[in-house]
Design an enzyme around this catalytic site. Structure first.
Site, PDB file in Angstrom:
ATOM      1  N   ASP A 469       0.858  -1.285   0.265  1.00  0.00           N
ATOM      2  CA  ASP A 469       0.041  -0.248  -0.242  1.00  0.00           C
ATOM      3  C   ASP A 469       0.816   1.604  -0.058  1.00  0.00           C
ATOM      4  O   ASP A 469       1.896   1.287   0.052  1.00  0.00           O
ATOM      5  CB  ASP A 469      -1.133   0.173   1.311  1.00  0.00           C
ATOM      6  CG  ASP A 469      -1.888   0.679   1.128  1.00  0.00           C
ATOM      7  OD1 ASP A 469      -2.371   1.967   0.486  1.00  0.00           O
ATOM      8  OD2 ASP A 469      -2.112   1.408   2.340  1.00  0.00           O
ATOM      9  N   PHE A 634     -11.897  18.661  -7.692  1.00  0.00           N
ATOM     10  CA  PHE A 634     -10.764  17.637  -8.302  1.00  0.00           C
ATOM     11  C   PHE A 634     -11.445  16.350  -8.722  1.00  0.00           C
ATOM     12  O   PHE A 634     -12.401  15.478  -8.491  1.00  0.00           O
ATOM     13  CB  PHE A 634      -9.921  17.331  -7.461  1.00  0.00           C
ATOM     14  CG  PHE A 634      -8.460  16.871  -8.314  1.00  0.00           C
ATOM     15  CD1 PHE A 634      -7.532  17.055  -9.068  1.00  0.00           C
ATOM     16  CD2 PHE A 634      -8.725  15.009  -8.182  1.00  0.00           C
ATOM     17  CE1 PHE A 634      -6.998  16.449  -9.903  1.00  0.00           C
ATOM     18  CE2 PHE A 634      -7.691  14.863  -8.541  1.00  0.00           C
ATOM     19  CZ  PHE A 634      -7.152  15.658  -9.726  1.00  0.00           C
ATOM     20  N   LYS A 639      -8.036  16.268 -13.827  1.00  0.00           N
ATOM     21  CA  LYS A 639      -6.694  16.625 -12.954  1.00  0.00           C
ATOM     22  C   LYS A 639      -7.205  18.073 -12.708  1.00  0.00           C
ATOM     23  O   LYS A 639      -5.652  18.530 -12.689  1.00  0.00           O
ATOM     24  CB  LYS A 639      -5.471  16.314 -13.686  1.00  0.00           C
ATOM     25  CG  LYS A 639      -5.347  15.247 -13.946  1.00  0.00           C
ATOM     26  CD  LYS A 639      -4.176  14.693 -15.128  1.00  0.00           C
ATOM     27  CE  LYS A 639      -4.116  13.506 -15.970  1.00  0.00           C
ATOM     28  NZ  LYS A 639      -5.490  12.316 -16.650  1.00  0.00           N
ATOM     29  N   ARG A 687       5.593  16.859  -5.377  1.00  0.00           N
ATOM     30  CA  ARG A 687       4.556  17.054  -6.107  1.00  0.00           C
ATOM     31  C   ARG A 687       3.925  18.452  -6.758  1.00  0.00           C
ATOM     32  O   ARG A 687       3.691  19.230  -5.391  1.00  0.00           O
ATOM     33  CB  ARG A 687       3.111  16.320  -4.714  1.00  0.00           C
ATOM     34  CG  ARG A 687       3.290  15.256  -4.550  1.00  0.00           C
ATOM     35  CD  ARG A 687       2.775  14.585  -3.052  1.00  0.00           C
ATOM     36  NE  ARG A 687       0.948  14.217  -3.112  1.00  0.00           N
ATOM     37  CZ  ARG A 687       0.248  13.645  -3.158  1.00  0.00           C
ATOM     38  NH1 ARG A 687       1.090  13.091  -1.971  1.00  0.00           N
ATOM     39  NH2 ARG A 687      -0.703  13.482  -2.767  1.00  0.00           N
ATOM     40  N   THR A 688       3.449  18.905  -7.510  1.00  0.00           N
ATOM     41  CA  THR A 688       3.522  20.171  -8.004  1.00  0.00           C
ATOM     42  C   THR A 688       1.890  20.019  -8.509  1.00  0.00           C
ATOM     43  O   THR A 688       1.685  19.374  -8.966  1.00  0.00           O
ATOM     44  CB  THR A 688       4.255  20.400  -9.628  1.00  0.00           C
ATOM     45  OG1 THR A 688       4.403  18.894 -10.422  1.00  0.00           O
ATOM     46  CG2 THR A 688       5.511  20.046  -8.966  1.00  0.00           C
ATOM     47  N   GLY A 794      -5.455   3.161  -3.619  1.00  0.00           N
ATOM     48  CA  GLY A 794      -6.728   3.796  -3.975  1.00  0.00           C
ATOM     49  C   GLY A 794      -6.247   5.538  -3.989  1.00  0.00           C
ATOM     50  O   GLY A 794      -7.173   5.975  -4.579  1.00  0.00           O
ATOM     51  N   ASP A 795      -5.296   5.922  -4.556  1.00  0.00           N
ATOM     52  CA  ASP A 795      -4.986   7.588  -4.796  1.00  0.00           C
ATOM     53  C   ASP A 795      -5.136   7.672  -5.882  1.00  0.00           C
ATOM     54  O   ASP A 795      -5.100   6.714  -7.176  1.00  0.00           O
ATOM     55  CB  ASP A 795      -3.655   7.676  -3.833  1.00  0.00           C
ATOM     56  CG  ASP A 795      -3.410   8.836  -3.521  1.00  0.00           C
ATOM     57  OD1 ASP A 795      -4.608   9.843  -3.299  1.00  0.00           O
ATOM     58  OD2 ASP A 795      -3.040   9.495  -2.075  1.00  0.00           O
ATOM     59  N   LYS A 881      -7.286  -5.264  -5.311  1.00  0.00           N
ATOM     60  CA  LYS A 881      -6.301  -4.952  -4.445  1.00  0.00           C
ATOM     61  C   LYS A 881      -5.897  -6.975  -4.133  1.00  0.00           C
ATOM     62  O   LYS A 881      -4.918  -7.194  -4.914  1.00  0.00           O
ATOM     63  CB  LYS A 881      -5.816  -4.193  -3.499  1.00  0.00           C
ATOM     64  CG  LYS A 881      -5.998  -2.978  -2.784  1.00  0.00           C
ATOM     65  CD  LYS A 881      -5.156  -2.591  -2.004  1.00  0.00           C
ATOM     66  CE  LYS A 881      -5.372  -0.998  -2.273  1.00  0.00           C
ATOM     67  NZ  LYS A 881      -5.064  -0.072  -0.779  1.00  0.00           N
ATOM     68  N   ASP A 901      -1.495  -0.895   6.063  1.00  0.00           N
ATOM     69  CA  ASP A 901      -1.703  -0.035   7.405  1.00  0.00           C
ATOM     70  C   ASP A 901      -2.989   0.139   7.304  1.00  0.00           C
ATOM     71  O   ASP A 901      -3.274   0.002   8.548  1.00  0.00           O
ATOM     72  CB  ASP A 901      -0.316   0.928   8.032  1.00  0.00           C
ATOM     73  CG  ASP A 901      -1.433   1.817   6.994  1.00  0.00           C
ATOM     74  OD1 ASP A 901      -1.687   3.034   7.403  1.00  0.00           O
ATOM     75  OD2 ASP A 901      -1.542   2.086   6.009  1.00  0.00           O
TER      76      ASP A 901
END
Length: 1174
Positions: A469, A634, A639, A687-688, A794-795, A881, A901
């Site tokens: 994960d 979003f 995006k 991360r931009t 899951g992101d 998963k 986790d």
């Protein structure tokens, strides 16, 4: 080439439409639907057939082919199905048995079809169908199935079943060859230990389930509130859930104590995300004056059938007793799923799904009984030994000449040679596994490690795939603002004080100008808009960038001190709350929280937010108010996210937008620095986000959305104001798009894009997601060990890709292939061929695209993915998963490990061959469900490299030595029977056989669990040594055959040596051969040991002492054959020098050649770890 798509327009439709006026439309509508269906079916069949003729490019020759040569690509490698008798012998009988069993199970347990339902508020008795109880059950057995279930799990292994049959045969007098305890005692011990362990585990599961099912909740009835157990909650009940209480079942959110009509929930045990989610109450019930009014209205919820998707919901709320009836659409933001936690306020919901129909239970797979690869290999070896046993018995009966009742002699020989398969193998291995688990938990280098499944420690040394994960496992899920770039100037962590001074100066200057200018805001705005464009100062650019960041988000400030504040006093204490030190920010994305926290650190603070407004506090303490006109959330497709706000002090309308660089580059005005700087930040692992704005005039916004409905939010919005029932303007393009029932999201996006033109680029932000400690070296170590790592999260895709780079899951030299979104078979076909042309690149794919690929090209996709050095799957559901784990097991046959986790990782952990849980911020659900529990991701390195290696090596050596111990005594029995004219008479009786496998040799043999071939430091320094373990060379048919030859050689030498050297004292052959046998076993243990431990030396001398001291008490056992033969132990004889040197000679002849061979092998062909040690 273009893949044909079904055309829904039939050539006959023009003629059909012309005849509609002559016939009723209802008749023609049904005919047209049938006509369309036929047309679509034929075209879809044609498409499928066409795609079948268009094979995937799965060979090297196809690399040179262009897209135009699509038809000429070589066919994919397909596993040819075996036919006829070969198919039946190899796999057919398994398939037929499985099919028949599955059919019978389905007949016995008819699964109820899941249907959509109508749920009346507070009226469970109105439910049309019976719904499952709302109880959680994680137990594997019940009172009646416990003993049969445990016995089945034990005796499904050939080894245990074999000994059960052998032990039962001793109840038959004609077959009895020894005492019952020699067979039943070891078997009973194994079963007792296993059943005790299972009973303890089952009782713990029962206690955990009882604790959850007994939790009390307030149920709202006509007579008021009543307490009800979680397990007694029914569909239709109105349940009150307090703050920090677990939601017991899936509910629709009706009311909340929060003034804004919304609340936050924590979903970490459902989807693994630690960020709070905003949920909105149904406006009709939220607006009711009192709680009891829920029973004074006639209302129901229509809910879709139960399904596994935790990110979507479709339903409607209807109130019938109003005129006209009120209908409200329900979506995911109106739901409260079971196993989530209420984070703010008190909520009231109506139960729509219970028990096994809830989302959390449907996404949890049943735990399986895991069996280690080493156990399966030993099971195969015991089958080979059984064949050897049968063959040897048949040879003995054949040489005997089949005289008398030969079948009885055959069975007696089977019993005599039964020690070829030792029952002590199971006992020793189980005890060894317990020791390995104890060592893991006592290792000071990995504190907090817990072994929950003691049956598979060797699996840690055989892993090829590690599926991990992201959130909370690789990362801490803590974002830190690192960089702000304005195009000409860049600010890092060490120059943030400059931004702070610029913001302070900017707002103090604006305040002074506002104080000196008493004119209205409208003339000022017109003057500003008509002024010529001038180059802005750095201070004003910083001010605009910080203001955009603090306004464009989905963050809500939360104040803990508000818990005891009533609705009447809340406004009075607002100012006090704004300065409260207990302010925390909550949002669905930790990136946004980091941005808002950063703006607070530089002086501009978000102090309040509800569904329609925001308040900011300037460095001087002034509060600025903004009205939220529109919010565009979003999405993975767009995006980007945007917000339209009105400054209440100036009435200016501004459209702010932020998003990924790929989405924002075409939207913003031309610039020459954005692409380059985005690349620079990405290489730093940041991360931009690109931030832009556009000022809107009143006319522009009116064209987009009339003011009278400006507060009506998009259906897809996170902050929804659907409760404001205002008249809609038919001229609004945005309103028309929102009301569309077909392609609504596309039409809404098209209208919003009309605003997204020539936006002013404000800044570029860089945020770092802090990794767990030592994640990078740990991943590098695992990669060097030959373990392929897949990240399942899951992101969203951008976040997952960024973490893959920053954690070095994907090395700097590797390319990343982002698998584009596919929705059909044709698109998947083309994209797989495009991916096939890539070499040595990591794969990033979304859950939706993965589902399409697995539906049509499962084998080809898995084969391609397994060739990648790393794979990242984003937007994965818990079930996906688990399915990926299962696919890897089926297609590769390799051992898999899953680590996570959160509660959303439980299915994956349980499906893997080895599951590891991390105790973290997301609770202990994954940790409790896992086979091994650790506290940090970096501990997995030592767990695999050191403990995995030792467990596998030690078990392999221990298992083979125990089999050697049984083989050598069976060889001696065979020689003895041959000398006595193939008589089925036992060589050693009663306690000698039990003592041989226990007190005489058990301690030295079991001390092999302390052996190690490589020091822990060496194993960690050279992870490449781990690659050898995955090949399974420590326990194979080759090593097994070597031990068989050693056993035959030593057994033959011991028995023939005793017969030859002691011809004159033949009556003492039992004592002579048994003494030499014990000495040989002790020396063989010493030969096998690679690193001596002081306990090993103690075990050797202890066993020797036990044997010598027991000689005086076991004289009746040292006769030839049975005691009735009259032979007994002569103490005077064994103390003579002749006895001692002859026993020593036999022992030396049996062991010395093996020592010489071992020495030569270590010199001429040393193993890799010996080279490193030297």
């Amino acid at each position: 080439m273009d893949v044909p798509t079904p055309d829904l327009v039939c050539p006959d439709t023009t003629w059909a439409m012309g005849r509609v006026s002559s016939y009723g439309w209802g008749v023609w509508e049904s005919r047209l639907h049938a006509l369309f269906a036929v047309q679509c079916r034929y075209q879809l069949e044609d498409e499928s057939a066409h795609l079948d003729e268009m094979p995937l490019m799965m060979s090297e020759e196809g690399f040179e082919n262009e897209e135009s040569d699509y038809h000429t690509l070589p066919r994919a490698r397909i596993m040819q199905r075996k036919r006829g008798l070969e198919w039946f012998v190899c796999d057919g009988w398994k398939f037929l048995c499985t099919s028949c069993c599955g059919w019978l199970i389905n007949i016995c347990r008819r699964k109820k079809e899941l249907k959509a339902r109508t749920v009346w508020l507070g009226c469970p008795e109105k439910c049309e169908e019976k719904h499952p109880r709302n109880s959680i059950k994680n137990q594997k057995y019940n009172v009646f199935t416990f003993i049969p279930g445990v016995l089945y799990e034990q005796f499904k292994f050939f080894l245990n079943l074999y000994f059960l049959v052998i032990s039962c045969s001793q109840f038959v007098p004609a077959l009895k060859i020894g005492y019952l305890y020699t067979y039943w005692a070891p078997l009973g011990f194994v079963l007792a230990v296993t059943m005790t362990r299972e009973a303890i585990d089952e009782f713990r599961r029962f206690q955990r389930d009882k604790e959850v099912n007994s939790q009390l909740y307030s149920k709202l009835t006509v007579r008021g509130k009543v307490q009800v157990k979680s397990s007694d909650i029914q569909v239709g009940d109105l349940i009150i859930v307090e703050k920090n209480q677990r939601i017991p079942s899936d509910m629709v959110f009706l009311r909340t104590s929060e003034k804004a009509g919304s609340c936050f929930i924590r979903t970490d045990q459902l989807d693994g995300e630690t960020d709070w989610k905003l949920k909105v109450a149904v406006s009709c019930t939220q607006q009711l004056p009192a709680l009891g009014d829920l029973f004074s209205i006639s209302a129901y919820v229509y809910a879709q059938k139960p399904q596994m998707d935790i990110h979507s919901f479709e339903g409607t709320f209807t109130r019938e007793d109003s005129d006209p009836p009120i209908h409200e659409s329900l979506s995911i933001e109106n739901t409260l799923w079971a196993s989530t936690i209420v984070a703010s306020g008190t909520v009231i919901g109506v139960v729509i799904y219970t028990g096994k129909e809830t989302r959390s239970v449907m996404n949890t797979s049943n735990p399986k009984n895991k069996v280690g690869l080493l156990d399966l290999e030993l099971n195969r070896l015991t089958k080979a030994l059984f064949l050897a046993l049968v063959a040897l018995s048949i040879v003995m009966v054949t040489l005997q000449g089949f005289v008398g009742p030969w079948y009885r002699n055959l069975f007696r020989f089977l019993l005599l040679f039964s020690y070829i398969i030792p029952i002590s193998l199971r006992v020793n291995l189980d005890m060894g596994k317990a020791v390995y688990g104890w060592m893991m938990m006592k290792d000071e280098n990995i504190p907090g490690t817990v072994v929950r499944t003691s049956t598979i420690p060797e699996e840690l040394g055989r892993l090829v795939y590690l599926l991990t994960d992201k959130t909370g496992t690789l990362t801490q899920n803590e974002m830190i603002f690192k960089r702000l770039h304005l195009g000409t100037v860049s600010y890092g962590a060490d120059t943030m004080d400059e931004i702070q001074s610029h913001v302070r100066d900017s707002y103090s200057q604006m305040q002074s100008q506002a104080g000196g200018n008493n004119t209205g805001s409208t003339p000022l705005r017109k003057a500003q808009s008509s002024a010529p464009k001038v180059r802005k100062s750095v201070s004003s650019r910083i001010h605009e960038a910080v203001k955009a960041i603090v306004l464009c988000h989905n963050v809500t400030p939360v104040y803990e001190s508000r818990a005891g504040v009533t609705e009447e006093t809340e406004f009075a204490e607002a100012d006090q709350d704004f300065s409260d030190e207990n302010r925390t920010y909550q949002a669905s994305s930790p990136d946004e929280v980091a941005l808002v926290q950063w703006t607070e650190s530089v002086g501009l603070t978000l102090v309040s937010r509800d569904l329609t407004s925001m308040q900011l506090k300037t460095p001087s303490g002034q509060v600025l108010s903004f009205c939220i006109l529109q919010l565009f959330p979003f999405t993975s497709e767009s995006k980007r996210m945007g917000v339209i706000v009105r400054d209440e002090s100036t009435a200016e309308i501004t459209f702010y937008m932020k998003g990924a660089d790929v989405a924002m580059s075409p939207i913003v005005q031309y610039n020459d620095w954005l692409e380059e700087e985005c690349g620079n930040m990405a290489r730093e692992g940041l991360r931009t986000l690109v931030v832009a704005k556009k000022a809107l005039t009143e006319e522009q916004y009116q064209d987009f959305e009339p003011m009278q409905s400006s507060s009506v939010e998009s259906t897809h919005s996170t902050y929804t104001c659907a409760h404001r029932r205002l008249p809609l303007c038919p001229q609004s393009r945005y309103t028309q798009a929102k009301l569309s029932m077909h392609d609504r999201s596309l039409k809404v996006a098209a209208v919003v894009e009309s605003l997204e033109r020539e936006m002013e680029l404000l800044c570029l932000t860089g945020v770092e997601d802090q990794l767990q400690a030592d994640v990078r070296p740990t991943l590098e170590m695992l990669r060097n060990a030959g373990i392929k790592i897949w990240m399942l999260t899951g992101d969203k895709l951008e976040t997952a890709t960024c973490i893959a780079k920053s954690s070095h899951l994907v090395s700097r030299t590797q390319d990343i292939h982002i698998f584009r979104q596919v929705t059909s078979r044709g698109e998947a076909h083309l994209e797989l061929n495009a991916f096939r042309r890539k070499h040595d690149c990591a794969l990033v794919i979304s859950g939706d695209s993965l589902e399409v690929c697995l539906k049509y090209y499962e084998h080809e996709f898995v084969e391609l993915a397994c060739q990648c050095p790393a794979v990242v799957c984003c937007r994965c559901s818990p079930t996906q998963k688990a399915r990926i784990v299962t696919l890897l097991q089926q297609h590769t046959g390799r051992r898999t490990c899953a680590i996570g986790d959160g509660g959303n990782d439980v299915s994956m952990i349980q499906a893997a061959d080895c599951g590891i849980g991390i105790e973290g911020k997301e609770g202990k659900q994954a940790s409790l469900a896992a086979d091994f529990s650790i506290t940090q991701f970096r501990h997995i390195g030592r767990l695999l490299m050191v403990h995995g290696r030792n467990s596998y090596k030690r078990s392999a050596a221990l298992g083979q030595f125990v089999m050697h111990r049984g083989l050598i005594i069976s060889t001696m029995q065979a020689v003895f029977s041959s000398v006595f004219y193939f008589a089925s008479v036992p060589l050693y009786q009663g306690f000698l056989m039990v003592g041989y496998a226990t007190i005489y040799t058990m301690f030295p043999v079991f001390s092999l669990v302390l052996d190690q071939d490589v020091k822990p430091e060496m194993a960690m320094l050279y992870p490449e040594l781990y690659k050898d373990l995955t090949k399974g060379r420590s326990l194979s048919f080759k090593t097994f055959l070597i031990w068989v030859l050693i056993s035959i050689y030593q057994g033959g030498i011991l028995m023939y040596g005793a017969l030859v050297l002691f011809e004159s004292e033949f009556v003492h052959v039992v004592a002579i051969s048994f003494t030499a046998l014990i000495l040989t076993e002790l020396l063989m243990v010493a030969l096998t040991v690679r690193t001596w431990h002081w306990l090993m030396v103690v075990a050797e001398f202890l066993s020797l002492g036990c044997y010598v001291s027991s000689l005086a008490f076991l004289n009746e056992y040292f006769g030839i054959g049975r005691v009735s033969f009259g032979a007994f132990l002569d103490v005077a004889f064994i103390t003579t020098v002749t006895f001692l040197w002859k026993v020593s000679a036999i022992t030396v002849v049996s062991c010395l050649p093996l020592y010489v061979l071992k020495y030569l092998r270590r010199k001429l062909s040393p193993p890799s770890y010996c080279k490193l040690a030297s």
